[in-house]
Design a protein around this motif. Structure first.
Motif, PDB file in Angstrom:
ATOM      1  N   GLN A   1      -7.013  -0.085   5.249  1.00 19.58           N
ATOM      2  CA  GLN A   1      -7.256   0.030   6.694  1.00 19.58           C
ATOM      3  C   GLN A   1      -6.077  -0.511   7.507  1.00 19.58           C
ATOM      4  O   GLN A   1      -5.885  -0.144   8.668  1.00 19.58           O
ATOM      5  N   THR A   2      -5.283  -1.388   6.895  1.00 19.00           N
ATOM      6  CA  THR A   2      -4.144  -1.960   7.615  1.00 19.00           C
ATOM      7  C   THR A   2      -2.956  -0.994   7.603  1.00 19.00           C
ATOM      8  O   THR A   2      -1.933  -1.258   8.231  1.00 19.00           O
ATOM      9  N   ASP A   3      -3.069   0.100   6.857  1.00 18.68           N
ATOM     10  CA  ASP A   3      -1.957   1.039   6.683  1.00 18.68           C
ATOM     11  C   ASP A   3      -2.317   2.392   7.294  1.00 18.68           C
ATOM     12  O   ASP A   3      -3.253   3.050   6.828  1.00 18.68           O
TER      13      ASP A   3
ATOM     14  N   LYS B   1      -6.953   9.415   3.043  1.00 21.56           N
ATOM     15  CA  LYS B   1      -7.961   9.206   4.099  1.00 21.56           C
ATOM     16  C   LYS B   1      -8.538  10.528   4.555  1.00 21.56           C
ATOM     17  O   LYS B   1      -7.825  11.541   4.531  1.00 21.56           O
TER      18      LYS B   1
ATOM     19  N   ALA C   1      -4.601   2.016  -3.055  1.00 20.27           N
ATOM     20  CA  ALA C   1      -5.767   1.169  -2.794  1.00 20.27           C
ATOM     21  C   ALA C   1      -5.849   0.003  -3.770  1.00 20.27           C
ATOM     22  O   ALA C   1      -6.731  -0.839  -3.658  1.00 20.27           O
TER      23      ALA C   1
ATOM     24  N   THR D   1       0.815  -1.226   0.000  1.00 19.43           N
ATOM     25  CA  THR D   1       0.000   0.000   0.000  1.00 19.43           C
ATOM     26  C   THR D   1       0.845   1.271   0.000  1.00 19.43           C
ATOM     27  O   THR D   1       0.295   2.371  -0.038  1.00 19.43           O
TER      28      THR D   1
ATOM     29  N   GLU E   1      -7.410  -5.220  -5.430  1.00 14.55           N
ATOM     30  CA  GLU E   1      -7.711  -4.217  -4.409  1.00 14.55           C
ATOM     31  C   GLU E   1      -6.855  -4.484  -3.183  1.00 14.55           C
ATOM     32  O   GLU E   1      -6.635  -5.627  -2.799  1.00 14.55           O
ATOM     33  N   LEU E   2      -6.347  -3.399  -2.558  1.00 20.64           N
ATOM     34  CA  LEU E   2      -5.527  -3.527  -1.345  1.00 20.64           C
ATOM     35  C   LEU E   2      -6.295  -2.926  -0.173  1.00 20.64           C
ATOM     36  O   LEU E   2      -7.059  -1.976  -0.343  1.00 20.64           O
ATOM     37  N   ASP E   3      -6.063  -3.487   1.006  1.00 17.86           N
ATOM     38  CA  ASP E   3      -6.782  -3.026   2.191  1.00 17.86           C
ATOM     39  C   ASP E   3      -6.045  -1.854   2.846  1.00 17.86           C
ATOM     40  O   ASP E   3      -5.064  -2.043   3.560  1.00 17.86           O
TER      41      ASP E   3
END
Ligand code: HMG
Length: 388
Positions: free
Chosen positions: A367-369, A388, A376, A48, A363-365
């Motif tokens: 929320q973990t970053d 964000k 994304a 990410t 797609e990449l998450d």
């Protein structure tokens, strides 16, 4: 008119590897990495984060509304570009909301790219004293698992706001440069990992340093006596120590003590981040400024920039009054302390993970970053950057 560095922002991803554990996994004495190479931790870029997102995250730390309106040139020094054609600087310009009547482009010459950007920015501000230039060095250093270069990997970005009447470092107009076509380190277009002739690269680094240092002294009549501290491009902290040692051989005890003491302060961040290529020299400077004692205004700092292939440059600047007030020491400290350690298994398992290159969607998450700007995913060969 003084021109130079007005603000400095630093970003490194939220995960890292411990060098002792990496050494144990490679069946190497940990002292080789922590003393012989001089590294304690190595930043790892998750999928990410790439050169664009790290650059934007570093720049977002320093830009306010006034800067966004005054910046009319965005220069990204990188050797980890994500597109052969479009420059990462255009994405950085967009992701940091800089006004549109601006230039944005990328500069490449291995680790030298950000220094090229600074010198170009100096010329631009000379002609346009009321404008500002955003220069960012952003990179991911990757050599491969179980390679000689592995302990010298890293990831991060340093953003520099260049303006007239700078509040951190006024850059002196004279510098000394040297270019020679050598193959000490390179990365062919088809490879995501660097190729390197390690021992030769170390020799070339020292040779280039001694040449430009000599040339700089001849051009300016300055000597070690005129420098409070020397900063270096740091692929790993032992490298700068060797270069410093080469000029301290004939130095007075006073110069030796002062320059060695400041060298220790200047490597605090690099020791726990690793090689960030274009940003490495400026991370070294930032560490000196944030982790060292407050130095008197007017103190002269020398900077050695080296980009394999190779270009070297020695230049200098003087510290401005109350420069510590301009620094983001607490924020940078928190970012470094909040990082999560990856086990060697996690690091190895994710090492070859990459975006698809066949046009398919991934797609990449995000929320973990924790990074405010992240990648994304990719769709139709277009990287999807999110804020964000
Ligand atoms: P290596 O062959 O694994 O390591 O490669 P070594 O055998 O040379 O050992 C390194 C040091 O550890 C030596 O100290 C050993 O004595 C010591 P030195 O002689 O150098 O002072 N050592 C120990 N110390 C304490 N306890 C022990 C122990 N064992 C050994 N038990 C190398 C090291 C740096 C070559 C490798 O990691 C590499 O190829 N790295 C990548 C290339 C690089 O960083 N080059 C730097 C100059 S080029 C540059 O800066 C540009 C660059 O940033 C790219 C760009 O411009 O874009 C890379």
């Amino acid at each position: 008119m003084d021109i130079g560095i007005d603000k400095i922002g630093f970003y490194t991803p939220h995960i890292h590897v411990d060098m002792k554990k990496l050494a144990e996994a490679r069946k190497i004495d940990p002292a080789k990495y922590t003393i012989g190479i001089g590294q304690d931790k190595m930043a790892i870029a998750p999928l990410t984060q790439d050169a664009v997102t790290m650059a934007a995250n570093a720049a977002l730390k320093i830009l306010d509304e006034e800067d966004r309106n005054a910046v009319d040139m965005v220069l990204l020094g990188t050797e980890s570009g994500v597109d052969h054609s479009k420059s990462g600087a255009v994405w950085v310009h967009h992701l940091t909301d800089i006004q549109s009547q601006a230039r944005a482009f990328e500069l490449k010459q291995a680790c030298y790219g950000a220094t090229a950007g600074i010198q170009m920015a100096m010329g631009h501000i000379t002609m346009n004293p009321d404008r500002k230039v955003l220069v960012v060095g952003s990179d991911i250093a990757k050599y491969g698992l179980n390679t000689g270069g592995e302990p010298t990997q890293g990831a991060g970005a340093v953003a520099l706001l260049i303006s007239a009447n700078p509040r951190i470092l006024a850059i002196d107009p004279t510098s000394a440069m040297y270019t020679s076509d050598i193959m000490d380190f390179w990365r062919p277009l088809y490879s995501d990992k660097a190729k390197v002739d390690g021992k030769f690269s170390n020799q070339a680094y020292i040779e280039f340093f001694l040449r430009v240092w000599k040339d700089y002294q001849e051009k300016t009549n300055r000597s070690l006596d005129d420098f409070e501290a020397l900063c270096f491009h740091l692929p790993y902290t032992k490298m700068g120590r060797k270069a410093l040692g080469a000029v301290l051989e004939s130095a007075t005890a006073e110069n030796k003590e002062r320059l060695e003491r400041h060298y220790e302060e200047s490597i605090v961040y690099n020791r726990i981040v690793g090689n960030v290529y274009t940003g490495a020299l400026y991370l070294n400077l930032l560490s000196l400024l944030e982790q060292g004692e407050e130095l008197p205004a007017g103190s002269r700092i020398g900077l050695f920039s080296y980009g394999s292939g190779a270009v070297g440059e020695f230049f200098s600047g003087t510290l401005q009054p109350n420069y510590k007030k301009q620094l983001l020491t607490t924020e940078h400290g928190k970012m470094l302390n909040d990082r999560r350690e990856l086990s060697i298994e996690e690091y190895e398992a994710s090492f070859e993970d990459a975006l698809p290159i066949d046009g398919s969607t991934r797609e990449l998450d995000g929320q973990t970053d924790p990074g405010p700007v992240y990648l994304a995913g990719i769709a139709d060969d277009i990287r999807q950057y999110m804020k964000k």
